[in-house]
Write an enzyme that holds these catalytic residues in place. Structure first.
Site, PDB file in Angstrom:
ATOM      1  N   GLY A  83       0.797  -1.221   0.000  1.00 48.70           N
ATOM      2  CA  GLY A  83       0.000   0.000   0.000  1.00 48.70           C
ATOM      3  C   GLY A  83       0.828   1.268   0.000  1.00 48.70           C
ATOM      4  O   GLY A  83       0.375   2.320   0.434  1.00 48.70           O
ATOM      5  N   GLY A 137       6.660  -3.872   7.419  1.00 44.08           N
ATOM      6  CA  GLY A 137       6.195  -4.949   6.536  1.00 44.08           C
ATOM      7  C   GLY A 137       6.669  -6.343   6.881  1.00 44.08           C
ATOM      8  O   GLY A 137       5.885  -7.282   6.930  1.00 44.08           O
ATOM      9  N   GLU A 138       7.958  -6.502   7.098  1.00 39.10           N
ATOM     10  CA  GLU A 138       8.484  -7.850   7.322  1.00 39.10           C
ATOM     11  C   GLU A 138       8.270  -8.333   8.746  1.00 39.10           C
ATOM     12  O   GLU A 138       8.125  -9.533   8.998  1.00 39.10           O
ATOM     13  CB  GLU A 138       9.999  -7.852   7.065  1.00 39.10           C
ATOM     14  CG  GLU A 138      10.370  -7.580   5.645  1.00 39.10           C
ATOM     15  CD  GLU A 138      11.863  -7.345   5.545  1.00 39.10           C
ATOM     16  OE1 GLU A 138      12.586  -8.314   5.341  1.00 39.10           O
ATOM     17  OE2 GLU A 138      12.307  -6.191   5.695  1.00 39.10           O
TER      18      GLU A 138
END
Lengths: 163, 780
Positions: B489, B738-739
């Site tokens: 996003g 994210g990770e």
């Protein structure tokens, strides 16, 4: 050897010359240009190529293009009514940020569409069952389920109001 | 900071409509016209073999075949951090499935048929399939020419060995640390390989036109890095950076698997052999499994010294990574893990060896978590066991040692601001830690487990991001940026950042997918650093555009500059509440003066970001002296599970994850990362499992045999918790997320199983079978 077939694609009569061993997914993508049909495995595992075959969700990679002769095929490109910008399901999925990469989105929507047509306010279990054959690696499915639940609830309320 | 209008809101994705309508274009959706050719590769049937000869004559005669290309036509090495990879195998094949030759034909079927007609004569060699075999005395060398390979200065290959990189960290005094300990514990944990399984398969189309331009369309997280690597690898053909153009439409999931360069270079190289024709290389799902990147396996040998009150005094972490046949990217996973293998703990005396080992399995590489998931499985399981032996609650043990702002890191740097303690306490509360959930079924045991996590972006110290911000006539904006929208996003978040600065709503701001001819430089969309790095570039571009707007209004309309501000697509002044001028009135055409002349012109903002404080240079023997990591994102997570002791089936009743993202620029998208990461992580610990034969053949390269989660496999309840301890150099205080959300999954499940059944399983995945067997062994 190619064979010509005639079928209804997204409410239009279309013809295409297909190889006898060509899958419907392949024909829809490369002969008809309906690129919402995605291929992620070519063996029916991922559900990305789900389309409506006479109104029923099927994986177009497991069907030969020849089988579409005389039948009614709907892809994501053809699901909204002419007066709509998007279907209520698409609106809900958009508003909930339900998808991430979006590669599985068309298959998911094509699996959920017949369910909502049959039952506008499905239970969580019914929603899950409808998309049990659609793999999504990004979202953990939760934002998809919650969007459809929200729509189901609104449809239920609508129905109760109109009683 | 004044009140934020767009930042921190759960804005609807700017790419959402394209995705729910099927309009979003992925690389395989692009039409290339009647000139398009298709390539199929000839693959190695052996994990390790010498190529004696290749006979292409039968393939060349086959119908619709245009060209057959063998490896020797491209004798060039390439790679991201180390040049150890070939476009096609040269004299040796080093993993099963490696590309040896290719057939280019007019149809995909003709290419596949003819590829089977290429006869390759091999001498089979004994493959190295285990790290132990690669490290024995006098092993076969997977890369005998290792010492001649170019690599980044922070890699330390060992000559005449299978060790491609040896990351050492030595901090404090290890012996003293263990002496000060009341007790010292040791353990060994095993993590196998995993596959990314993005639903979109890798594909690439190369076109070398008659003017010598090479355009490559790819599904990639790294368009500019690809341009650079293509240009470097194909330099002997006279191709320069200026000749190469990489175009990357939407990407159907990355997770690290589409970072760097893997199969895309085949399309780039083959295109040069069929000038004027686009040539498509599309992987099958099987090839996706064995010939892109795989997450690397690791053996982790740990020793930790503790005081009886739980204080950690010393840690020794020896990590041996099965990095596969080529490590040009994977060696940096090894490096990153080595820098941080203490976990988010304050430990004064440290020894870490993180060893990158060549094997004859498919190339290892980046996978969401970048080594941290792998070493934290062992470490966070081990911390629980140590706490139990000391009679300390595992959460208390973690709170006692949790790293704080200003604490010294393993490589000697200082920890950034973080809300780790807050995260632990929130997870504790949400999970009702200490309360045992009752089970009505006598065979169902309940258990709770937690894990901390941390991760820093692993990147070169000078990795940078750039943005051109372009206004249109109606004051809508196109952001030319070159990170990739891989699902996280980022287009939406970048739009929110520009919106906040410029007073233009996010829905009027479009992020453009990269075309390296048009969009300015970005290193790569990896390392969870895009929100931070590209976010800073976009912020700087927006400020640059705002300055231009204010300059113009001051100059042409004689308004006091300091009083100007932007709101609702207009310029306003604090001094004159009644006055405003819409951006659309001048943003392209400028402003007309009384004499009919004009001032201004199209407003284009430019922004760049590079962390000028980072350095990868350090003492090779100690790892001290540099500043390799720009910051860490930290958090805590927990699960509450049911385990059926008869079948070993684990059901996740509830999971909670608290992450400190500095500032959630879009909380809806942060929550998306949390639920998505958790489900991906739980799959790696419970059932995903790559199986190789004793010849090195991957036995389950499909979704029937390598199960990834379906909707029926998700936890009953997932609770995302966002913590916001601002990152001082992040856009509006943000850092990446994210990770991180998949990193704690394996140890927290292992810890919950331990809590439920009192068994500790030390090799992933913790399958139902292993759970049942370990129960049986325990009862013996």
């Amino acid at each position: 050897m190619k064979t010509q077939i005639a079928f209804t694609l997204n409410n239009e009569l279309r013809k295409m010359d297909v190889e006898t061993n060509q899958t419907l997914a392949d024909a829809l993508r490369y002969l008809m240009g309906t690129k919402s049909v995605k291929c992620g495995c070519e063996r029916g595992d991922c559900g990305s190529c789900t389309i409506l075959f006479n109104g029923k969700s099927v994986r177009s990679c497991l069907i030969l293009a020849l089988e579409a002769d005389g039948q009614e095929i709907t892809t994501l490109e053809g699901i909204k009514k002419p007066e709509e910008e998007m279907t209520p399901l698409q609106e809900k999925l958009l508003a909930n940020n339900s998808f991430q990469c979006g590669f599985c989105a068309s298959g998911m929507i094509m699996s959920l569409t017949p369910l909502l047509k049959k039952n506008p306010s499905p239970s969580e279990e019914e929603i899950k069952e409808a998309i049990a054959g659609n793999l999504c690696r990004c979202t953990g499915y939760e934002p998809i389920i919650s969007a459809v639940k929200e729509l189901a609830k609104e449809n239920r309320q609508q129905k109760e109001k109109s009683k | 900071m004044s009140k934020l209008k767009y930042i921190g809101k759960p804005t609807v994705r700017v790419d959402g409509k394209a995705k729910v309508t099927g309009a979003a274009t992925f690389v395989e959706d692009i039409d290339f016209g009647p000139n398009l050719l298709y390539a199929a590769v000839v693959e190695s049937p052996y994990a390790y073999a010498k190529i004696n000869s290749i006979d292409t004559s039968a393939a060349e005669q086959a119908e619709d075949v245009v060209k057959v290309v063998v490896g020797k036509e491209f004798p060039y090495r390439f790679g991201l951090y180390m040049h150890d990879r070939y476009i096609f195998a040269q004299d040796y094949v080093r993993f099963m499935g490696e590309q040896v030759a290719a057939v280019i034909a007019r149809t995909p079927e003709a290419a596949k048929r003819a590829a089977k007609l290429v006869k390759v004569d091999y001498t089979e060699l004994t493959p190295i399939l285990k790290v132990e075999d690669a490290l024995c005395d006098h092993p076969n060398l997977v890369h005998p020419e290792l010492k001649s390979y170019e690599h980044v200065p922070w890699f330390f290959p060992q000559d005449d060995s299978n060790i491609a990189h040896f990351r050492k960290i030595r901090h404090g005094d290890l012996d003293k640390g263990f002496e000060e300990a009341d007790q010292v514990f040791e353990d060994v944990y095993y993590v196998p390989r995993y596959a990314h399984c993005a639903i979109e398969i890798h594909g690439a189309v190369g076109k070398f036109d008659h003017s010598g331009r090479l355009t490559v369309w790819t599904s990639s997280q790294s368009p500019h890095t690809q341009r650079h690597l293509f240009a470097e690898a194909l330099k002997p053909l006279g191709i320069t950076h200026n000749d190469v153009r990489v175009i990357t439409p939407y990407v159907g999931g990355g997770f690290g698997g589409k970072a760097g360069v893997t199969m895309e270079i085949i399309a780039a190289a083959l295109a040069t052999k069929v000038q004027g024709h686009p040539v498509k290389v599309l992987w099958s799902r099987e090839q996706e499994f064995y010939n892109t990147y795989q997450r690397q396996g690791v053996v982790a040998k740990m020793r930790i010294g503790v005081k009886n009150d739980g204080t950690m005094t010393a840690i020794e972490q020896l990590l041996y990574w099965d990095a596969g046949a080529y490590v040009e990217y994977g060696a940096n996973v090894v490096n990153a893990a080595g820098l941080s293998a203490t976990g988010p703990y304050r430990i004064p005396n440290i020894k870490i060896d993180s060893v990158c080992v060549y094997t004859n399995l498919p190339p290892g590489g980046p996978y969401r978590g970048f080594g941290y998931s792998e070493f934290l499985f062992g470490l966070e399981s081990f911390v629980d066991d140590i706490a139990e032996k000391l009679g300390i609650d595992p959460i208390e043990m973690r709170l006692k040692n949790a790293i704080k702002e200003g604490d010294t890191l393993a490589y000697g740097g200082k920890m950034n601001p973080s809300g780790l303690e807050q995260a632990i306490n929130k997870v504790k509360k949400e999970l009702k830690w200490g309360e045992k959930r009752e089970s009505k079924d006598p065979h169902i045991k309940t258990g709770k487990g937690i894990s901390l996590f941390w991760k820093a972006p692993a990147m070169p110290p000078n990795a940078s991001s750039t943005c051109f911000l372009k206004f249109n006539e109606d004051a809508s904006i196109n952001l030319l940026i070159s990170a990739m929208e891989i699902g996280q996003g980022y287009h939406t978040v970048m739009a929110q950042i520009a919106a906040e600065v410029l007073g233009v709503p996010p829905e009027k701001i479009r992020g453009e997918n990269p075309d390296t001819d048009r969009n300015p430089y970005e290193w790569q969309t990896v390392a969870s650093h895009i929100t931070w790095s590209c976010g800073n570039a976009v912020y700087n571009a927006a400020v640059d555009a705002r300055d231009q707007i204010f300059d113009l209004v001051e100059r042409a309309l004689e308004k006091k500059r300091d009083a100007l501000y932007l709101e609702d697509m207009q310029v306003k002044s604090k001094d004159e509440p009644e006055w405003s001028v819409p951006l659309r009135d001048f943003i392209i055409d400028g402003l007309m003066m009384k004499d009919g002349t004009w001032r201004g012109g199209p407003i284009v903002g430019r922004g760049m970001f590079m962390p000028e404080f980072a350095s990868a240079l350090s003492n090779p023997e100690t790892g001290q002296g540099g500043k390799p990591n720009v910051h860490y994102t930290v958090g805590a997570a927990g699960v509450d599970i049911d385990v059926d002791e008869e079948t070993g089936k684990v059901k996740i009743k509830k999971t909670v994850l608290a992450v400190d993202c500095g500032k959630a620029l879009n909380p809806s998208l942060v929550e998306g990362q949390i639920t998505g990461g958790l489900v991906q992580g739980f799959a790696t610990v419970l059932y995903e499992d790559m199986r190789f034969s004793d010849k090195g053949k991957l036995l389950n390269p499909n979704f029937t045999d390598y199960k990834i989660p379906t909707v029926h496999d998700i936890p009953e309840k997932m609770v995302p918790i966002i913590i916001e301890t601002a990152q001082p150099d992040g856009p509006y205080g943000a850092r990446g997320v994210g990770e991180h959300t998949m990193i704690p999954c394996a140890p927290m499940i292992g810890n919950a199983i331990k809590d439920a059944l009192n068994v500790r399983i030390k090799s992933m995945p913790l399958t139902a079978e292993k759970i049942v067997m370990s129960q049986k062994n325990q009862k013996k």
